[in-house]
Design a protein around this motif. Structure first.
Motif, PDB file in Angstrom:
ATOM      1  N   LEU A 129       6.626  26.107  58.273  1.00 57.93           N
ATOM      2  CA  LEU A 129       6.187  27.421  58.717  1.00 57.93           C
ATOM      3  C   LEU A 129       7.364  28.241  59.215  1.00 57.93           C
ATOM      4  O   LEU A 129       8.164  27.769  60.020  1.00 57.93           O
ATOM      5  N   LEU A 130       7.475  29.463  58.726  1.00 54.47           N
ATOM      6  CA  LEU A 130       8.354  30.466  59.326  1.00 54.47           C
ATOM      7  C   LEU A 130       7.462  31.322  60.209  1.00 54.47           C
ATOM      8  O   LEU A 130       6.706  32.157  59.714  1.00 54.47           O
ATOM      9  N   ARG A 131       7.546  31.082  61.516  1.00 49.80           N
ATOM     10  CA  ARG A 131       6.591  31.656  62.466  1.00 49.80           C
ATOM     11  C   ARG A 131       7.082  32.991  63.015  1.00 49.80           C
ATOM     12  O   ARG A 131       8.220  33.114  63.478  1.00 49.80           O
ATOM     13  N   SER A 132       6.210  33.979  63.012  1.00 44.48           N
ATOM     14  CA  SER A 132       6.497  35.278  63.625  1.00 44.48           C
ATOM     15  C   SER A 132       6.512  35.151  65.140  1.00 44.48           C
ATOM     16  O   SER A 132       5.984  34.193  65.716  1.00 44.48           O
ATOM     17  N   ASN A 133       7.122  36.151  65.805  1.00 46.21           N
ATOM     18  CA  ASN A 133       7.056  36.155  67.263  1.00 46.21           C
ATOM     19  C   ASN A 133       5.742  36.790  67.733  1.00 46.21           C
ATOM     20  O   ASN A 133       4.869  37.109  66.921  1.00 46.21           O
ATOM     21  N   ASN A 134       5.589  36.976  69.042  1.00 42.09           N
ATOM     22  CA  ASN A 134       4.326  37.477  69.576  1.00 42.09           C
ATOM     23  C   ASN A 134       4.344  38.978  69.822  1.00 42.09           C
ATOM     24  O   ASN A 134       3.580  39.491  70.637  1.00 42.09           O
ATOM     25  N   GLY A 135       5.219  39.684  69.121  1.00 41.66           N
ATOM     26  CA  GLY A 135       5.305  41.130  69.283  1.00 41.66           C
ATOM     27  C   GLY A 135       4.089  41.850  68.738  1.00 41.66           C
ATOM     28  O   GLY A 135       3.232  41.274  68.066  1.00 41.66           O
ATOM     29  N   THR A 136       4.006  43.152  69.045  1.00 42.88           N
ATOM     30  CA  THR A 136       2.942  44.011  68.512  1.00 42.88           C
ATOM     31  C   THR A 136       3.581  45.175  67.765  1.00 42.88           C
ATOM     32  O   THR A 136       4.054  46.109  68.387  1.00 42.88           O
ATOM     33  N   PRO A 137       3.703  45.100  66.438  1.00 42.79           N
ATOM     34  CA  PRO A 137       3.215  44.031  65.570  1.00 42.79           C
ATOM     35  C   PRO A 137       4.122  42.799  65.634  1.00 42.79           C
ATOM     36  O   PRO A 137       5.260  42.896  66.094  1.00 42.79           O
ATOM     37  N   PRO A 138       3.614  41.646  65.150  1.00 41.55           N
ATOM     38  CA  PRO A 138       4.465  40.458  65.114  1.00 41.55           C
ATOM     39  C   PRO A 138       5.634  40.651  64.155  1.00 41.55           C
ATOM     40  O   PRO A 138       5.490  41.281  63.112  1.00 41.55           O
ATOM     41  N   SER A 182       4.374  28.256  54.548  1.00 45.75           N
ATOM     42  CA  SER A 182       4.006  29.652  54.704  1.00 45.75           C
ATOM     43  C   SER A 182       5.004  30.408  55.555  1.00 45.75           C
ATOM     44  O   SER A 182       5.784  29.820  56.311  1.00 45.75           O
ATOM     45  N   GLY A 183       4.966  31.727  55.405  1.00 47.50           N
ATOM     46  CA  GLY A 183       5.789  32.622  56.199  1.00 47.50           C
ATOM     47  C   GLY A 183       5.094  33.960  56.362  1.00 47.50           C
ATOM     48  O   GLY A 183       5.552  34.965  55.814  1.00 47.50           O
ATOM     49  N   PRO A 184       3.983  34.004  57.108  1.00 50.49           N
ATOM     50  CA  PRO A 184       3.308  35.283  57.332  1.00 50.49           C
ATOM     51  C   PRO A 184       4.262  36.292  57.969  1.00 50.49           C
ATOM     52  O   PRO A 184       5.034  35.933  58.857  1.00 50.49           O
ATOM     53  N   ASN A 185       4.220  37.507  57.489  1.00 52.50           N
ATOM     54  CA  ASN A 185       5.078  38.595  57.984  1.00 52.50           C
ATOM     55  C   ASN A 185       6.540  38.428  57.594  1.00 52.50           C
ATOM     56  O   ASN A 185       7.387  39.198  58.048  1.00 52.50           O
ATOM     57  N   THR A 186       6.864  37.453  56.760  1.00 54.42           N
ATOM     58  CA  THR A 186       8.245  37.239  56.325  1.00 54.42           C
ATOM     59  C   THR A 186       8.434  37.759  54.900  1.00 54.42           C
ATOM     60  O   THR A 186       7.584  37.562  54.033  1.00 54.42           O
ATOM     61  N   ASN A 199       0.770  26.370  45.429  1.00 54.97           N
ATOM     62  CA  ASN A 199      -0.107  25.600  46.298  1.00 54.97           C
ATOM     63  C   ASN A 199      -0.376  26.268  47.640  1.00 54.97           C
ATOM     64  O   ASN A 199      -0.050  25.733  48.705  1.00 54.97           O
ATOM     65  N   SER A 200      -0.955  27.462  47.584  1.00 50.16           N
ATOM     66  CA  SER A 200      -1.539  28.112  48.760  1.00 50.16           C
ATOM     67  C   SER A 200      -0.542  28.560  49.815  1.00 50.16           C
ATOM     68  O   SER A 200      -0.854  28.589  50.997  1.00 50.16           O
ATOM     69  N   GLY A 201       0.659  28.912  49.434  1.00 51.92           N
ATOM     70  CA  GLY A 201       1.578  29.481  50.408  1.00 51.92           C
ATOM     71  C   GLY A 201       1.076  30.835  50.910  1.00 51.92           C
ATOM     72  O   GLY A 201       0.506  31.609  50.157  1.00 51.92           O
ATOM     73  N   ASN A 202       1.292  31.144  52.190  1.00 49.51           N
ATOM     74  CA  ASN A 202       0.881  32.410  52.805  1.00 49.51           C
ATOM     75  C   ASN A 202       2.145  33.133  53.236  1.00 49.51           C
ATOM     76  O   ASN A 202       2.891  32.631  54.087  1.00 49.51           O
ATOM     77  N   VAL A 203       2.417  34.293  52.642  1.00 48.61           N
ATOM     78  CA  VAL A 203       3.683  34.980  52.894  1.00 48.61           C
ATOM     79  C   VAL A 203       3.443  36.476  53.093  1.00 48.61           C
ATOM     80  O   VAL A 203       2.388  37.003  52.751  1.00 48.61           O
ATOM     81  N   GLY A 204       4.467  37.136  53.656  1.00 51.45           N
ATOM     82  CA  GLY A 204       4.377  38.580  53.845  1.00 51.45           C
ATOM     83  C   GLY A 204       4.684  39.355  52.582  1.00 51.45           C
ATOM     84  O   GLY A 204       3.910  40.217  52.168  1.00 51.45           O
ATOM     85  N   ALA A 205       5.839  39.067  51.949  1.00 52.34           N
ATOM     86  CA  ALA A 205       6.245  39.803  50.753  1.00 52.34           C
ATOM     87  C   ALA A 205       7.173  38.941  49.909  1.00 52.34           C
ATOM     88  O   ALA A 205       7.924  38.113  50.431  1.00 52.34           O
ATOM     89  N   LEU A 206       7.120  39.151  48.591  1.00 55.58           N
ATOM     90  CA  LEU A 206       7.978  38.444  47.640  1.00 55.58           C
ATOM     91  C   LEU A 206       8.735  39.461  46.806  1.00 55.58           C
ATOM     92  O   LEU A 206       8.133  40.378  46.252  1.00 55.58           O
ATOM     93  N   VAL A 207      10.056  39.299  46.724  1.00 60.17           N
ATOM     94  CA  VAL A 207      10.874  40.162  45.875  1.00 60.17           C
ATOM     95  C   VAL A 207      11.878  39.267  45.144  1.00 60.17           C
ATOM     96  O   VAL A 207      12.540  38.442  45.766  1.00 60.17           O
ATOM     97  N   ALA A 208      11.985  39.434  43.822  1.00 59.29           N
ATOM     98  CA  ALA A 208      12.923  38.627  43.037  1.00 59.29           C
ATOM     99  C   ALA A 208      13.047  39.247  41.658  1.00 59.29           C
ATOM    100  O   ALA A 208      12.258  40.107  41.269  1.00 59.29           O
ATOM    101  N   GLN A 209      14.054  38.791  40.894  1.00 65.37           N
ATOM    102  CA  GLN A 209      14.109  39.204  39.487  1.00 65.37           C
ATOM    103  C   GLN A 209      12.909  38.628  38.742  1.00 65.37           C
ATOM    104  O   GLN A 209      12.314  39.294  37.894  1.00 65.37           O
ATOM    105  N   THR A 210      12.520  37.387  39.068  1.00 65.23           N
ATOM    106  CA  THR A 210      11.341  36.754  38.510  1.00 65.23           C
ATOM    107  C   THR A 210      10.518  36.160  39.638  1.00 65.23           C
ATOM    108  O   THR A 210      11.068  35.443  40.485  1.00 65.23           O
ATOM    109  N   VAL A 211       9.232  36.461  39.675  1.00 64.91           N
ATOM    110  CA  VAL A 211       8.318  35.882  40.657  1.00 64.91           C
ATOM    111  C   VAL A 211       7.314  35.019  39.916  1.00 64.91           C
ATOM    112  O   VAL A 211       6.664  35.465  38.984  1.00 64.91           O
TER     113      VAL A 211
END
Length: 217
Positions: A129-138, A182-186, A199-211
């Protein structure tokens, strides 16, 4: 793999496994600008040095200070939790696995950048897990890989790839997120290469030449 939501893509005609509402046909979509990153500034600011062995762990806790340069291949695994205080530059690869966590320091108001240069890039596996902090927004991380299948980036990662060099790097995976990692907000950014979400990864955004989306992503 399925996409639930509205999809608009130039020349896309196959809406298989897209729903709610899925593919909106006959669209011409203006390209968006790629994320920006000042690599030279991050390199210049990296005034704190750590070895990979000191940055790695398999239990307990670690702290990566802001503006750190970590030399070598980093492995964070087991029950280890690493708090990241700011930008981190890793000259080798980064593996996070088996429920280990990287955590954005509370109080940060902009995402810390984890910049990875090694050929093996970034691997998140087995409930990592890449965990967000507790900010508003995280606040999550920005993870960016610079390796490519070109002598250009091997010798000088800050060079810009075009043409054949760029095309030859499109299938080299430098970010893999798999097995419930997972990496929510990452934001994950494979600058010149490919990124695979499986396999069910949860992420904020994906950017690449190929996804690549595979196996219940």
């Amino acid at each position: 793999s399925r996409i639930y939501g509205e999809v608009k893509a130039t020349n896309q005609t196959n809406g298989t496994n897209m729903s709610n509402p899925g593919l909106i046909a006959n669209q011409t979509v203006a390209p968006l600008a790629l994320p920006t990153h000042d690599r030279a500034a991050q390199v210049a600011a990296a005034t704190v040095a750590l070895t990979a062995s000191n940055a790695s762990c398999s239990s307990g806790t670690r702290t990566w200070p802001a503006n750190v340069k970590i030399t070598g291949n980093v492995s964070v695994q087991g029950s280890c939790k690493v708090t990241v205080d700011g930008d981190a530059w890793i000259t080798g690869s980064l593996t996070v696995q088996n429920s280990a966590e990287l955590i954005v320091k509370n109080g940060l108001t902009s995402p810390p950048v984890i910049m990875v240069d090694g050929a093996n890039g970034v691997e998140l596996k087995n409930s990592a897990l890449l965990r967000s902090n507790n900010g508003t927004p995280p606040i999550g991380f920005r993870v960016i890989t610079y390796w490519s299948n070109s002598a250009c980036t091997t010798a000088q990662p800050s060079c810009e790839l075009t043409g054949v060099d760029l095309a030859n790097s499109r299938d080299n995976e430098t970010i893999e997120i798999e097995n419930s990692a997972s990496g929510p907000n990452t934001e994950f950014y494979a600058k010149w290469t490919a990124l695979a979400l499986e396999n069910s990864g949860n992420v904020g955004a994906l950017v690449a030449q190929t996804v690549k989306l595979q196996n219940s992503a």
